[in-house]
Design a protein around this motif. Structure first.
Motif, PDB file in Angstrom:
ATOM      1  N   GLN A  93       0.719  -1.255   0.038  1.00 51.69           N
ATOM      2  CA  GLN A  93      -0.026   0.057  -0.228  1.00 51.69           C
ATOM      3  C   GLN A  93       0.927   1.345   0.072  1.00 51.69           C
ATOM      4  N   GLU A  94       1.928   1.106   0.901  1.00 51.32           N
ATOM      5  CA  GLU A  94       2.979   2.393   0.678  1.00 51.32           C
ATOM      6  C   GLU A  94       3.267   2.556  -0.616  1.00 51.32           C
ATOM      7  N   ARG A  95       3.848   1.594  -1.539  1.00 51.42           N
ATOM      8  CA  ARG A  95       4.111   1.697  -2.847  1.00 51.42           C
ATOM      9  C   ARG A  95       2.930   2.206  -3.522  1.00 51.42           C
ATOM     10  N   LEU A  96       1.950   1.853  -3.446  1.00 50.43           N
ATOM     11  CA  LEU A  96       0.839   2.070  -4.465  1.00 50.43           C
ATOM     12  C   LEU A  96       0.616   3.687  -4.076  1.00 50.43           C
ATOM     13  N   MET A  97       0.497   4.224  -2.739  1.00 43.63           N
ATOM     14  CA  MET A  97       0.574   5.744  -2.781  1.00 43.63           C
ATOM     15  C   MET A  97       1.557   6.340  -3.247  1.00 43.63           C
ATOM     16  N   ALA A  98       2.779   5.907  -3.199  1.00 39.27           N
ATOM     17  CA  ALA A  98       3.858   6.567  -3.966  1.00 39.27           C
ATOM     18  C   ALA A  98       3.585   6.731  -5.371  1.00 39.27           C
ATOM     19  N   LEU A  99       2.841   5.813  -5.917  1.00 39.82           N
ATOM     20  CA  LEU A  99       2.468   5.777  -7.509  1.00 39.82           C
ATOM     21  C   LEU A  99       1.549   6.552  -7.934  1.00 39.82           C
ATOM     22  N   THR A 100       0.500   6.857  -6.956  1.00 35.54           N
ATOM     23  CA  THR A 100      -0.755   7.682  -7.068  1.00 35.54           C
ATOM     24  C   THR A 100      -0.676   8.888  -6.935  1.00 35.54           C
ATOM     25  N   PRO A 101      -1.520   9.830  -7.659  1.00 37.74           N
ATOM     26  CA  PRO A 101      -1.766  11.212  -7.510  1.00 37.74           C
ATOM     27  C   PRO A 101      -2.684  11.392  -6.346  1.00 37.74           C
ATOM     28  N   ALA A 102      -2.541  12.282  -5.499  1.00 39.78           N
ATOM     29  CA  ALA A 102      -3.054  12.573  -4.028  1.00 39.78           C
ATOM     30  C   ALA A 102      -4.766  12.591  -4.343  1.00 39.78           C
ATOM     31  N   GLU A 103      -5.304  13.231  -5.342  1.00 42.14           N
ATOM     32  CA  GLU A 103      -6.681  13.401  -5.377  1.00 42.14           C
ATOM     33  C   GLU A 103      -7.105  12.053  -5.790  1.00 42.14           C
ATOM     34  N   LEU A 104      -6.516  11.233  -6.223  1.00 40.21           N
ATOM     35  CA  LEU A 104      -7.051   9.742  -6.551  1.00 40.21           C
ATOM     36  C   LEU A 104      -6.853   8.662  -5.414  1.00 40.21           C
ATOM     37  N   SER A 105      -6.421   9.239  -4.411  1.00 43.92           N
ATOM     38  CA  SER A 105      -6.090   8.397  -3.368  1.00 43.92           C
ATOM     39  C   SER A 105      -7.170   7.541  -2.776  1.00 43.92           C
ATOM     40  N   GLY A 106      -8.568   8.228  -2.649  1.00 38.53           N
ATOM     41  CA  GLY A 106      -9.751   7.186  -2.097  1.00 38.53           C
ATOM     42  C   GLY A 106      -9.967   6.413  -3.075  1.00 38.53           C
ATOM     43  N   HIS A 107      -9.990   6.749  -4.301  1.00 36.37           N
ATOM     44  CA  HIS A 107     -10.403   5.941  -5.406  1.00 36.37           C
ATOM     45  C   HIS A 107      -9.514   4.655  -5.486  1.00 36.37           C
ATOM     46  N   ALA A 108      -8.180   4.947  -5.375  1.00 37.78           N
ATOM     47  CA  ALA A 108      -7.078   3.913  -5.592  1.00 37.78           C
ATOM     48  C   ALA A 108      -7.074   3.135  -4.527  1.00 37.78           C
ATOM     49  N   LEU A 109      -7.145   3.288  -3.279  1.00 35.41           N
ATOM     50  CA  LEU A 109      -7.337   2.643  -2.027  1.00 35.41           C
ATOM     51  C   LEU A 109      -8.427   1.733  -2.197  1.00 35.41           C
TER      52      LEU A 109
END
Length: 394
Positions: A319-335
Motif C-alpha cells: 500500500q505504501e508503494r501504491l500511494m507513492a505511485l498515485t496522485p493525491a486526488e485519486l487516493s480514495g479511489h486507488a485505495l
C-alpha cells in the motif's frame, strides 16, 4: 508530524472516531461471518456454500468497483460511512429472520457486497486525508492491528456464542455492532466536503479505474495486493468444514498472526528494509498451509494459521508503494480499488477453495490454494524485476 508513534496518532483530530467506528464494523463482520458460515453449513452440509456465505460479499465487490467506486472521493465521508454501516445493520438483521431460505441469505449477501465495495475507498481515503503522508503507513498498521484484535475477540466470542446459543441471535448481535459503528461515525466525525467535485457515476468510475490500471508498476502492485492474499483467504474459508468445532480457534489464531505481522511491519522494521520484504512475507503467508495436506492436529494447525498470517503484513508495504505511485486526488479511489479487488479475489478464492474441497477434501483444497499462491508470488516478483530492468535500461 514525523516519526509517528501510535499514541501520537490518537491526538490527530478525527482519527479516534474513525478508528472506533471501524473497530465496531470489523467486530460485526467477524461475528456475523462466523455465524452465517455455521448457519449455512448446518443447513446444507456443503463446504462450498459455507465458504461462499462467509466470503460471498467479497464476490460482489467487483461489480461495485466498476459502478460505485467513484463515490469514494465524491461523497461526504461522514455521511457515506454512517449510511454504509446502517445498511449493513439492516441486511444482517434480515439474515437473522427465522425461515429465511438459503437463496434468500445469498441474495442479501450479494447486496452487502455491493454496498461494501464503496466502504474501503471512503474509509481509507479519509484516513489518508486525516494523516500526513508519513503518517499513513503507521496509521493503517494500527487499523490492521485493531482488525486483528477484533477478529481474535470476535471469532473466539462468536464461536462460543454460536455453540451456546444458535447462529441467528449472534447475527442480531452483529447488527447491533453495525449500528454502533454508524452512531460513532455520525457523532464523532466532522463534516468534510468530497475530495473531488462532481457526481459519482459508473462512467467516471470506469475512466478512473482505467487511468489507475494504465501504469504497469501500479498494475503489478495491485496484482500483488489481490492475488496471493486472496488465495490464502481461500484456505481460511475452509476452517469451518476442516474442523467445525474448532473453526473459531483457527480464525482467532490466524488473526493473532496478522496482528503480529502488522506490528512487525508498521513499527519494528526500518523504512529502508520494508520494500525488500514484500515477497518474502507473501511466501510466508502461503507456505504453512501446505502442511494441511498432512491433516495436522488442532495445536499444529492453529500454529500454522498464526505463522502464515504474519505474512499479511506485506500489504502495508504494498500500500505504501501504491500511494507513492498515485496522485493525491485519486487516493480514495486507488485505495478503494485495492480494497474492492482484494475482497473480490478473496471471495473468488473462497468459492474456488470450497469447490475443490467439495470434490476432494478441505485439507487438500487448502494445500492446493497455498501452492498456487506461492507460484503467483514468484511470477509477480519476476515480472517486477523485468519491469525495473527495462525501465533502468530505457
Amino acid at each position: 508530524m514525523t516519526g509517528h508513534t501510535y499514541r501520537q496518532l490518537f491526538r490527530v483530530p478525527e482519527f479516534t472516531p474513525l478508528f472506533l467506528s471501524a473497530a465496531a464494523h470489523t467486530a460485526a463482520q467477524t461475528v456475523s461471518g462466523l455465524a452465517l458460515g455455521t448457519l449455512v453449513f448446518r443447513a446444507t452440509d456443503s463446504p462450498l456454500l459455507s465458504a461462499v456465505s462467509m466470503f460471498g460479499p467479497s464476490l460482489a465487490q467487483v461489480l461495485g468497483a466498476t459502478v460505485l467506486l467513484s463515490g469514494a472521493d465524491r461523497l461526504p465521508p461522514r455521511s457515506a460511512l454512517t449510511g454504509l454501516s446502517l445498511a449493513f445493520a439492516a441486511a444482517t438483521a434480515v439474515m437473522a429472520l427465522p425461515g429465511l431460505p438459503v437463496w434468500g441469505v445469498f441474495a442479501v449477501v450479494l447486496v452487502q457486497g455491493l454496498i461494501a465495495s464503496l466502504g474501503g475507498g471512503v474509509r481509507w481515503g479519509l484516513l489518508h486525508e486525516i494523516l500526513t503522508k508519513d503518517g499513513y503507513l503507521p496509521g493503517r498498521s494500527l487499523f490492521n492491528m485493531m482488525s486483528g484484535l477484533m477478529q481474535i475477540t470476535g471469532y473466539a466470542a462468536g464461536g462460543a456464542l454460536v455453540t451456546v446459543l444458535s447462529p441467528r441471535p449472534v447475527l442480531l448481535l452483529a447488527a447491533l455492532l453495525y449500528a454502533t459503528a454508524a452512531a460513532v461515525a455520525r457523532l464523532g466525525l466532522t463534516v468534510r466536503p468530497p475530495r473531488v467535485s462532481g457526481r459519482p457515476s459508473a462512467a467516471v468510475t470506469r475512466r478512473t479505474n482505467a487511468a489507475l490500471w494504465s501504469s504497469r508498476p501500479r498494475r503489478l502492485t495491485y496484482l500483488g495486493l489481490w492475488l496471493p492474499n486472496g488465495l490464502v483467504v481461500g484456505c481460511e474459508a475452509l476452517f469451518v468444514p476442516y474442523d467445525p468445532e474448532a473453526a473459531g480457534t483457527l480464525f482467532a489464531c490466524a488473526a493473532l498472526g496478522m496482528l503480529a505481522g502488522d506490528v512487525l511491519v508498521g513499527r519494528l522494521l526500518p523504512p529502508s528494509l520494508r520494500p525488500r520484504l514484500a515477497a518474502p512475507l507473501l511466501l510466508l503467508l502461503a507456505a504453512p498451509y501446505t502442511l494441511f495436506a498432512l491433516h495436522p492436529a488442532l495445536p499444529l494447525a492453529a500454529a500454522c494459521a498464526a505463522l502464515a498470517s504474519v505474512g499479511f503484513g506485506a500489504s502495508l508495504v504494498q500500500q505504501e508503494r501504491l500511494m507513492a505511485l498515485t496522485p493525491a486526488e485519486l487516493s480514495g479511489h486507488a485505495l478503494g480499488l485495492h480494497s474492492a479487488g482484494m475482497l473480490t479475489m478473496q471471495g473468488v478464492s473462497a468459492a474456488l477453495a470450497g469447490a475443490v474441497a467439495q470434490l476432494t477434501s478441505p485439507a487438500t483444497a487448502m494445500t492446493a490454494m497455498a501452492l498456487t499462491s506461492i507460484a503467483v508470488t514468484l511470477a509477480l516478483q519476476l515480472a517486477a524485476r523485468t519491469t525495473h530492468a527495462t525501465t533502468a535500461n530505457a
